[in-house]
Motif scaffolding. Structure first.
Motif, PDB file in Angstrom:
ATOM      1  N   TYR A   1       0.835  -1.214   0.000  1.00 54.53           N
ATOM      2  CA  TYR A   1       0.000   0.000   0.000  1.00 54.53           C
ATOM      3  C   TYR A   1       0.859   1.249   0.000  1.00 54.53           C
ATOM      4  O   TYR A   1       0.524   2.256  -0.643  1.00 54.53           O
ATOM      5  CB  TYR A   1      -0.947   0.000   1.202  1.00 54.53           C
ATOM      6  N   LYS A   2       1.958   1.214   0.742  1.00 57.11           N
ATOM      7  CA  LYS A   2       2.844   2.372   0.756  1.00 57.11           C
ATOM      8  C   LYS A   2       3.468   2.590  -0.608  1.00 57.11           C
ATOM      9  O   LYS A   2       3.607   3.727  -1.082  1.00 57.11           O
ATOM     10  CB  LYS A   2       3.930   2.174   1.821  1.00 57.11           C
ATOM     11  N   GLY A   3       3.868   1.510  -1.271  1.00 59.05           N
ATOM     12  CA  GLY A   3       4.385   1.645  -2.625  1.00 59.05           C
ATOM     13  C   GLY A   3       3.349   2.216  -3.573  1.00 59.05           C
ATOM     14  O   GLY A   3       3.645   3.073  -4.414  1.00 59.05           O
ATOM     15  N   PHE A   4       2.115   1.761  -3.440  1.00 54.95           N
ATOM     16  CA  PHE A   4       0.997   2.266  -4.234  1.00 54.95           C
ATOM     17  C   PHE A   4       0.812   3.764  -4.043  1.00 54.95           C
ATOM     18  O   PHE A   4       0.391   4.479  -4.958  1.00 54.95           O
ATOM     19  CB  PHE A   4      -0.257   1.492  -3.829  1.00 54.95           C
TER      20      PHE A   4
ATOM     21  N   ASN B   1       4.631   6.843  -9.036  1.00 55.56           N
ATOM     22  CA  ASN B   1       3.930   5.855  -9.849  1.00 55.56           C
ATOM     23  C   ASN B   1       3.180   6.494 -11.009  1.00 55.56           C
ATOM     24  O   ASN B   1       2.944   5.853 -12.033  1.00 55.56           O
ATOM     25  CB  ASN B   1       2.911   5.089  -8.999  1.00 55.56           C
ATOM     26  N   HIS B   2       2.765   7.733 -10.828  1.00 59.54           N
ATOM     27  CA  HIS B   2       1.825   8.345 -11.757  1.00 59.54           C
ATOM     28  C   HIS B   2       2.434   9.483 -12.570  1.00 59.54           C
ATOM     29  O   HIS B   2       1.962   9.772 -13.664  1.00 59.54           O
ATOM     30  CB  HIS B   2       0.602   8.841 -10.990  1.00 59.54           C
ATOM     31  N   ALA B   3       3.472  10.159 -12.025  1.00 58.98           N
ATOM     32  CA  ALA B   3       4.097  11.283 -12.730  1.00 58.98           C
ATOM     33  C   ALA B   3       3.024  12.216 -13.285  1.00 58.98           C
ATOM     34  O   ALA B   3       3.044  12.595 -14.464  1.00 58.98           O
ATOM     35  CB  ALA B   3       5.011  10.776 -13.844  1.00 58.98           C
ATOM     36  N   LEU B   4       2.088  12.590 -12.410  1.00 59.87           N
ATOM     37  CA  LEU B   4       0.892  13.294 -12.869  1.00 59.87           C
ATOM     38  C   LEU B   4       1.220  14.595 -13.589  1.00 59.87           C
ATOM     39  O   LEU B   4       0.619  14.926 -14.609  1.00 59.87           O
ATOM     40  CB  LEU B   4      -0.031  13.564 -11.677  1.00 59.87           C
ATOM     41  N   ILE B   5       2.169  15.343 -13.075  1.00 57.98           N
ATOM     42  CA  ILE B   5       2.498  16.622 -13.699  1.00 57.98           C
ATOM     43  C   ILE B   5       3.049  16.416 -15.106  1.00 57.98           C
ATOM     44  O   ILE B   5       2.645  17.083 -16.061  1.00 57.98           O
ATOM     45  CB  ILE B   5       3.495  17.404 -12.830  1.00 57.98           C
ATOM     46  N   GLN B   6       3.970  15.466 -15.244  1.00 55.99           N
ATOM     47  CA  GLN B   6       4.561  15.211 -16.564  1.00 55.99           C
ATOM     48  C   GLN B   6       3.538  14.621 -17.536  1.00 55.99           C
ATOM     49  O   GLN B   6       3.501  14.989 -18.717  1.00 55.99           O
ATOM     50  CB  GLN B   6       5.761  14.271 -16.423  1.00 55.99           C
ATOM     51  N   GLU B   7       2.715  13.714 -17.034  1.00 57.01           N
ATOM     52  CA  GLU B   7       1.674  13.134 -17.897  1.00 57.01           C
ATOM     53  C   GLU B   7       0.688  14.205 -18.345  1.00 57.01           C
ATOM     54  O   GLU B   7       0.231  14.217 -19.493  1.00 57.01           O
ATOM     55  CB  GLU B   7       0.942  12.018 -17.145  1.00 57.01           C
ATOM     56  N   LEU B   8       0.359  15.106 -17.445  1.00 56.40           N
ATOM     57  CA  LEU B   8      -0.559  16.196 -17.768  1.00 56.40           C
ATOM     58  C   LEU B   8       0.054  17.119 -18.817  1.00 56.40           C
ATOM     59  O   LEU B   8      -0.609  17.522 -19.782  1.00 56.40           O
ATOM     60  CB  LEU B   8      -0.868  16.971 -16.486  1.00 56.40           C
TER      61      LEU B   8
ATOM     62  N   TYR C   1       7.632  -0.765 -10.598  1.00 56.49           N
ATOM     63  CA  TYR C   1       8.248  -2.078 -10.418  1.00 56.49           C
ATOM     64  C   TYR C   1       8.601  -2.352  -8.954  1.00 56.49           C
ATOM     65  O   TYR C   1       8.601  -3.505  -8.518  1.00 56.49           O
ATOM     66  CB  TYR C   1       9.477  -2.229 -11.318  1.00 56.49           C
ATOM     67  N   THR C   2       8.879  -1.314  -8.175  1.00 59.79           N
ATOM     68  CA  THR C   2       9.116  -1.511  -6.743  1.00 59.79           C
ATOM     69  C   THR C   2       7.873  -2.054  -6.063  1.00 59.79           C
ATOM     70  O   THR C   2       7.943  -2.983  -5.240  1.00 59.79           O
ATOM     71  CB  THR C   2       9.545  -0.186  -6.090  1.00 59.79           C
ATOM     72  N   THR C   3       6.721  -1.502  -6.400  1.00 56.58           N
ATOM     73  CA  THR C   3       5.477  -1.978  -5.789  1.00 56.58           C
ATOM     74  C   THR C   3       5.152  -3.391  -6.270  1.00 56.58           C
ATOM     75  O   THR C   3       4.657  -4.219  -5.498  1.00 56.58           O
ATOM     76  CB  THR C   3       4.326  -1.012  -6.106  1.00 56.58           C
TER      77      THR C   3
END
Length: 595
Positions: free
Chosen positions: A55-58, A63-70, A110-112
């Motif tokens: 859960y901590k890894g999640f 995991n999401h790189a939200l700013i870059q993806e946006l 991959y860590t998670t």
């Protein structure tokens, strides 16, 4: 205060990862004081501790790189401190495999997966030894959660990197050579994570209660399976999954869309998959300490424009225009306020969806960072005309740094999947299968929640007494509306990061979209308001206005997506490339299994 047990255990996560790494046989004799995979995994308590690490890894923002993806989509302008200067490689569509966020996203997922595999293998070994029914049930649920998260993170990698061609880990590496895996075909990867998600559907509860509320559920697994098929434009396969999510799990649209963006109403009835954060613990750690249970690495803050923060990504001009023009339902009493100047009842300046999603300078009806009016926050200038409210604590504080001085931390939960998004995706499936009326029903449920004018003929549909736009929609016109109005206005800057890029990619419109937006022209005008002391102030260049190409008012330095329209190449930019860190370290990278 969030009081969920698993969040309090997050502090122990680093220990859980450290006990299970590969070690060389430096000694012939095992030291009994060293915890290893051979002597740690003994009972259900150990499984629970391992699951906490998952859960901590999640919860890692990487995991999401939200700013870059946006920034790599049509939704955002992205750079540092102000327009028009721009050097953001994602916005410019010139990113390479050497970018740190790309490497970080790969490594974090991959860590998670690595942590989930530890739990899965241990659970499969321990469960046959259990004799008490409650212990067996408890352990089976842990196994199902671990498989859910392995499936989710492969889902995330599959849609983000290298056309879905990835290494598969279904075990725990022991020797150095075990870390070097050949690539698997995209079809193999998809089959692998869908098997995990199907297992989760069958073995996870429909909902969790009490201290367990917020854990991975069967509904979240069904939603991800449906999205997998949707993202391949397999609408007939996706639709039944979405319908079951809508009908079978008790999810409900929250009456206020803002319940999905702030600390209020977290883990609510609309939430399907959510990351829990809190600032009440571990606030002594530094900004990037993995043990922190707040949202670290500035995910919530870097793209907001909140006082004292860095402008990682701000709302694109076309989207600002759509938010400003989101048409309200005059029959909905929520759209009326008492004017502070005249004392008379009037229509709100902007829709509820707009006011809860973004901050625009002339929103006189919604406070911003505890100022009575949005424009009293003095960050609207030099063509910075709009900021996302999502992910920010604008309703709690006068400045983000007040909550965690010297740090960028937030306790706002991240809603990765919510019912509103699933209903719109179901609407797309219905549209593609030729059911325009069915799609209108789903879209209008979303619009009705936020007091918006409904789509379709007057006196029609599920809510005939409410305002309608009196338009006869075809499959083509409603598809355009869904893609460029409903999806972005409802869901911008949300989710697990890659959704908008996946949509533009699967619709095969990304380059054309950049070209279309690059042709648009804008200028900005001032807004005059009162500061908190009652003095008249002017916010220069704070309201965006679109004008036709060639209009003398057009600001030639404010053209968006110019470089993106020139630089975007689907072969290089449709997916993130394999990170250079993986290329350097993995000698089996160019072996592909499953051709």
């Amino acid at each position: 205060m969030k009081k969920h047990i698993y969040k309090k255990l997050f502090v122990a996560v680093a220990l859980t990862l450290s006990i299970s790494g590969c070690q060389k046989d430096w000694l012939d004799e095992t030291n009994p004081n060293i915890i290893s995979t051979d002597n740690f995994w003994k009972n259900t308590k150990d499984l629970q501790t391992g699951l906490t690490a998952v859960y901590k890894g999640f919860a890692s923002p990487k995991n999401h790189a939200l700013i870059q993806e946006l920034a790599r989509t049509d939704l955002a302008w992205a750079n540092g401190y102000q327009r028009p200067a721009n050097s953001n490689p994602y916005y410019l569509q010139i990113f390479t495999n050497a970018e740190q966020p790309i490497n970080d996203k790969w490594a974090a997922n991959y860590t998670t997966i690595f942590r989930a595999n530890q739990v899965i293998l241990a659970a499969e070994r321990i469960i046959p030894t259990l004799t008490v029914a409650t212990d067996i049930d408890f352990a089976n649920k842990i196994l199902a959660q671990a498989r859910f998260f392995r499936g989710f993170h492969y889902f995330n990698l599959y849609h983000s990197f290298n056309g879905g061609v990835l290494p598969i880990f279904d075990d725990v590496p022991v020797s150095e050579a075990d870390f070097y895996r050949p690539m698997q075909t995209a079809e193999n990867v998809k089959k692998f994570f869908l098997a995990d998600l199907e297992y989760a559907v069958k073995n996870l509860p429909a909902a969790w209660t009490g201290k367990d509320k917020g854990r991975a559920s069967a509904g979240a697994a069904e939603a991800l399976i449906g999205q997998t098929y949707l993202y391949e434009n397999n609408f007939t396969e996706a639709a039944p999954y979405f319908k079951r999510v809508i009908d079978n799990y008790g999810y409900k649209l929250m009456p206020n869309i803002g319940s999905n963006f702030t600390t209020m109403d977290e883990l609510n009835d609309e939430s399907i998959l959510e990351i829990s954060y809190a600032t009440g613990y571990t606030d002594n750690y530094n900004n990037y300490d993995s043990r922190d249970v707040a949202s670290s690495a500035g995910l919530q803050l870097q793209f907001t424009g909140a006082p004292g923060t860095y402008f990682g990504a701000v709302v694109a001009n076309w989207l600002i225009k759509e938010y400003r023009n989101d048409v309200m339902d005059t029959k909905d009493e929520r759209n009326y306020v008492i004017d502070k100047t005249t004392g008379n009842k009037r229509l709100r300046k902007f829709s509820l969806r707009t006011s809860w999603s973004v901050a625009v300078v002339d929103d006189v009806d919604m406070p911003y960072y505890l100022r009575a009016e949005t424009g009293q926050a003095a960050i609207f200038n030099v063509n910075m005309t709009c900021f996302w409210r999502k992910h920010t604590n604008w309703d709690l504080t006068r400045g983000e740094n007040i909550l965690s001085p010297g740090k960028t931390r937030s306790g706002i939960n991240e809603r990765l999947i919510r019912l509103g998004g699933i209903q719109l995706q179901y609407a797309e499936c219905l549209l593609e299968m030729g059911d325009v009326d069915g799609a209108l029903v789903q879209i209008n449920k979303i619009r009705k929640r936020s007091g918006l004018q409904l789509l379709g003929l007057i006196n029609s549909g599920e809510f005939p007494a409410n305002d309608h736009d009196n338009v006869v929609y075809t499959k083509e016109s409603l598809t355009k509306h869904l893609r460029y109005k409903e999806y972005p206005l409802e869901l911008s800057a949300e989710g697990y990061g890659c959704e908008r890029n996946v949509d533009l990619r699967r619709w095969n419109v990304k380059l054309d979209r950049f070209k279309e937006l690059a042709a648009r022209r804008y200028y900005s005008k001032e807004f005059v308001t009162k500061d908190e002391m009652g003095a008249t102030v002017t916010r220069w260049g704070s309201i965006v206005v679109e004008v036709p190409a060639g209009d003398p008012l057009a600001n030639s330095t404010w053209n968006e997506f110019q470089e993106a329209a020139k630089n975007y190449n689907a072969a290089a930019h449709a997916y993130f490339p394999l990170p250079n860190g993986e290329i350097i370290t993995n000698p089996k990278l160019y072996e592909i299994v499953g051709n």
